[in-house]
Design a protein around this motif. Sequence first.
Motif, PDB file in Angstrom:
ATOM      1  N   UNK A  58       0.852  -1.197   0.000  1.00 56.51           N
ATOM      2  CA  UNK A  58       0.000   0.000   0.000  1.00 56.51           C
ATOM      3  C   UNK A  58       0.883   1.240   0.000  1.00 56.51           C
ATOM      4  N   UNK A  59       0.242   2.404  -0.139  1.00 54.50           N
ATOM      5  CA  UNK A  59       0.924   3.692   0.019  1.00 54.50           C
ATOM      6  C   UNK A  59       0.408   4.357   1.293  1.00 54.50           C
ATOM      7  N   UNK A  60       1.258   5.129   1.938  1.00 59.77           N
ATOM      8  CA  UNK A  60       0.832   5.807   3.159  1.00 59.77           C
ATOM      9  C   UNK A  60       1.712   7.014   3.440  1.00 59.77           C
ATOM     10  N   UNK A  61       1.131   7.976   4.147  1.00 58.26           N
ATOM     11  CA  UNK A  61       1.926   9.078   4.689  1.00 58.26           C
ATOM     12  C   UNK A  61       2.090   8.930   6.201  1.00 58.26           C
ATOM     13  N   UNK A  62       1.722   7.761   6.725  1.00 54.80           N
ATOM     14  CA  UNK A  62       1.810   7.524   8.165  1.00 54.80           C
ATOM     15  C   UNK A  62       3.268   7.456   8.616  1.00 54.80           C
ATOM     16  N   UNK A  63       3.491   7.838   9.864  1.00 51.14           N
ATOM     17  CA  UNK A  63       4.803   7.690  10.501  1.00 51.14           C
ATOM     18  C   UNK A  63       4.829   6.472  11.418  1.00 51.14           C
ATOM     19  N   UNK A  64       3.634   5.960  11.788  1.00 56.62           N
ATOM     20  CA  UNK A  64       3.529   4.801  12.672  1.00 56.62           C
ATOM     21  C   UNK A  64       2.514   3.819  12.066  1.00 56.62           C
ATOM     22  N   UNK A  65       2.892   2.551  12.026  1.00 59.86           N
ATOM     23  CA  UNK A  65       2.004   1.493  11.550  1.00 59.86           C
ATOM     24  C   UNK A  65       1.945   0.388  12.593  1.00 59.86           C
ATOM     25  N   UNK A  66       0.760  -0.177  12.791  1.00 56.49           N
ATOM     26  CA  UNK A  66       0.578  -1.318  13.686  1.00 56.49           C
ATOM     27  C   UNK A  66      -0.163  -2.415  12.929  1.00 56.49           C
ATOM     28  N   UNK A  67       0.424  -3.605  12.919  1.00 59.68           N
ATOM     29  CA  UNK A  67      -0.166  -4.754  12.256  1.00 59.68           C
ATOM     30  C   UNK A  67      -0.576  -5.763  13.317  1.00 59.68           C
ATOM     31  N   UNK A  68      -1.841  -6.154  13.298  1.00 58.85           N
ATOM     32  CA  UNK A  68      -2.356  -7.139  14.244  1.00 58.85           C
ATOM     33  C   UNK A  68      -2.506  -8.459  13.487  1.00 58.85           C
ATOM     34  N   UNK A  69      -1.842  -9.496  13.981  1.00 62.34           N
ATOM     35  CA  UNK A  69      -1.844 -10.792  13.308  1.00 62.34           C
ATOM     36  C   UNK A  69      -2.034 -11.897  14.341  1.00 62.34           C
ATOM     37  N   UNK A  70      -2.472 -13.052  13.864  1.00 60.92           N
ATOM     38  CA  UNK A  70      -2.573 -14.246  14.694  1.00 60.92           C
ATOM     39  C   UNK A  70      -1.785 -15.351  14.012  1.00 60.92           C
ATOM     40  N   UNK A  71      -0.656 -15.720  14.601  1.00 61.14           N
ATOM     41  CA  UNK A  71       0.197 -16.754  14.028  1.00 61.14           C
ATOM     42  C   UNK A  71      -0.191 -18.129  14.569  1.00 61.14           C
ATOM     43  N   UNK A  72       0.247 -19.160  13.863  1.00 60.66           N
ATOM     44  CA  UNK A  72       0.077 -20.547  14.316  1.00 60.66           C
ATOM     45  C   UNK A  72       1.397 -21.274  14.125  1.00 60.66           C
ATOM     46  N   UNK A  73       1.929 -21.800  15.219  1.00 58.97           N
ATOM     47  CA  UNK A  73       3.197 -22.508  15.151  1.00 58.97           C
ATOM     48  C   UNK A  73       3.070 -23.837  15.891  1.00 58.97           C
ATOM     49  N   UNK A  74       4.083 -24.676  15.781  1.00 55.07           N
ATOM     50  CA  UNK A  74       4.042 -26.010  16.364  1.00 55.07           C
ATOM     51  C   UNK A  74       4.966 -26.159  17.555  1.00 55.07           C
ATOM     52  N   UNK A  75       4.735 -27.215  18.326  1.00 56.20           N
ATOM     53  CA  UNK A  75       5.589 -27.522  19.471  1.00 56.20           C
ATOM     54  C   UNK A  75       5.442 -29.001  19.822  1.00 56.20           C
ATOM     55  N   UNK A  76       6.567 -29.709  19.900  1.00 53.55           N
ATOM     56  CA  UNK A  76       6.561 -31.073  20.408  1.00 53.55           C
ATOM     57  C   UNK A  76       6.449 -31.036  21.927  1.00 53.55           C
ATOM     58  N   UNK A  77       5.770 -32.024  22.500  1.00 58.12           N
ATOM     59  CA  UNK A  77       5.632 -32.063  23.957  1.00 58.12           C
ATOM     60  C   UNK A  77       6.990 -32.104  24.642  1.00 58.12           C
ATOM     61  N   UNK A  78       7.991 -32.644  23.944  1.00 57.08           N
ATOM     62  CA  UNK A  78       9.327 -32.741  24.533  1.00 57.08           C
ATOM     63  C   UNK A  78      10.122 -31.450  24.440  1.00 57.08           C
ATOM     64  N   UNK A  79       9.626 -30.472  23.665  1.00 59.04           N
ATOM     65  CA  UNK A  79      10.346 -29.205  23.504  1.00 59.04           C
ATOM     66  C   UNK A  79       9.922 -28.220  24.582  1.00 59.04           C
ATOM     67  N   UNK A  80      10.860 -27.432  25.107  1.00 63.50           N
ATOM     68  CA  UNK A  80      10.510 -26.496  26.176  1.00 63.50           C
ATOM     69  C   UNK A  80       9.711 -25.299  25.690  1.00 63.50           C
ATOM     70  N   UNK A  81       9.765 -24.989  24.408  1.00 63.12           N
ATOM     71  CA  UNK A  81       9.048 -23.809  23.892  1.00 63.12           C
ATOM     72  C   UNK A  81       8.612 -24.071  22.453  1.00 63.12           C
ATOM     73  N   UNK A  82       7.637 -23.308  21.964  1.00 62.15           N
ATOM     74  CA  UNK A  82       7.180 -23.478  20.577  1.00 62.15           C
ATOM     75  C   UNK A  82       8.277 -23.121  19.576  1.00 62.15           C
TER      76      UNK A  82
END
Length: 392
Positions: A58-82
């Motif tokens: 897109x085009x913009x004259x904004x100085x500040x942009x905020x993007x709201x997203x919802x990600x989906x990632x995986x994690x094995x039960x044996x892993x300490x974090x996603x």
Amino acid sequence: MREYPLAGGPVEVRGALDLEATAAGVMPRRLPAWTKEQYQDPSVYGGTLMPSGVRLVFRTDARVLEFVVLTSTGQLDSDPRPRPTGMLELTVDGVLLGRRRAPLGNVWRMAAPGAAPRLIPGEPGTARFAGLPAGMKNVELWLPQQTPTELVALRADGEILAPLPDGRRRWVHHGSSISHCLEADGPTGTWPVVAASLGGVEVTNLSQPGNDMLDPYVARTIRDLPADLISIKTGINIVGLATFRLRTFGPAVHGFLDTIRDGHPDTPLLVISPVSCPALETHPGPTTTGRDGKVTALGDPAELARGALSLQVVRDELARIVALRQAHDPHLHHLDGRDLLGPTETADLPDGLHPSAAAYRRMGERFAAHAFAADGPFRPGTGEGAPAGERG
């Protein structure tokens, strides 16, 4: 801050051929909706949701942009974090201005690889980019190439306008995970995006990790897309999963090219053979991953005499097919994948198969130097205005 719609408004979502409505917003997919009925393997659907090369424009004259997203990632039960969610990258007038870690959202937990996943619901998160240059500018927000990302909202402290036509040629590319580039350090570090930036073209990346199988629905998708330049990079998945023999591989290549040519009879079309992969150079697949994390081949080399495929066999067959067709198709070209990453660079394959982030960038630079050179297959002035066919 004003909120702008991410579908049906001034923002273009490029690199995605479908926007699926979700409870949170819209989910970009890199294959059109009609293809879903033509495959059963869930890995194909999952690959289309990983937004390699997908960006908001897109085009913009904004100085500040905020993007709201919802990600989906995986994690094995044996892993300490996603698993890491990857990066959101913002370019302004073609220059990378900022990078933000994509916020953690949904997590799919699994007891083991391949086990049925369990959803741990998450919430949308916000990535904020401040300090943009003053005045109207062209902005692209690149989504993380390895993480399905639902688009929820865009907020700006200025006006958001639709992008203007810029005259760049449209390049459509299809390949495997080595073109999807999960291991790149960010979405603008995948080799097709690096090459497109250097060549001054718009890229649509239809690569499918683990599923570059000359599928007819992919060929029909390419046939129907507006495209000035087309490339396919094929062979590694076919050998790695032992899905073809020599008897069936050649006709499948011909059929894939024939379908593309139904919609793009004169468009520059570049066929790229696999990059180096030591395990499969002279051995057929299938492959497995050892305890050291390296890919090894399970196939018997004696089977090559009976039609099994190794990378050497695939490269020879692709070169033969292209040379044969060039007699009546002067816009068809061939590139040996080892020119992008060769046998002396296998140290840049951490798992014996997939290039490192630095190697991906090098591949993009080499592709651009070859394809967009003054005498290259995608040289300036070629392919402009090429039509797309009608899907039947």
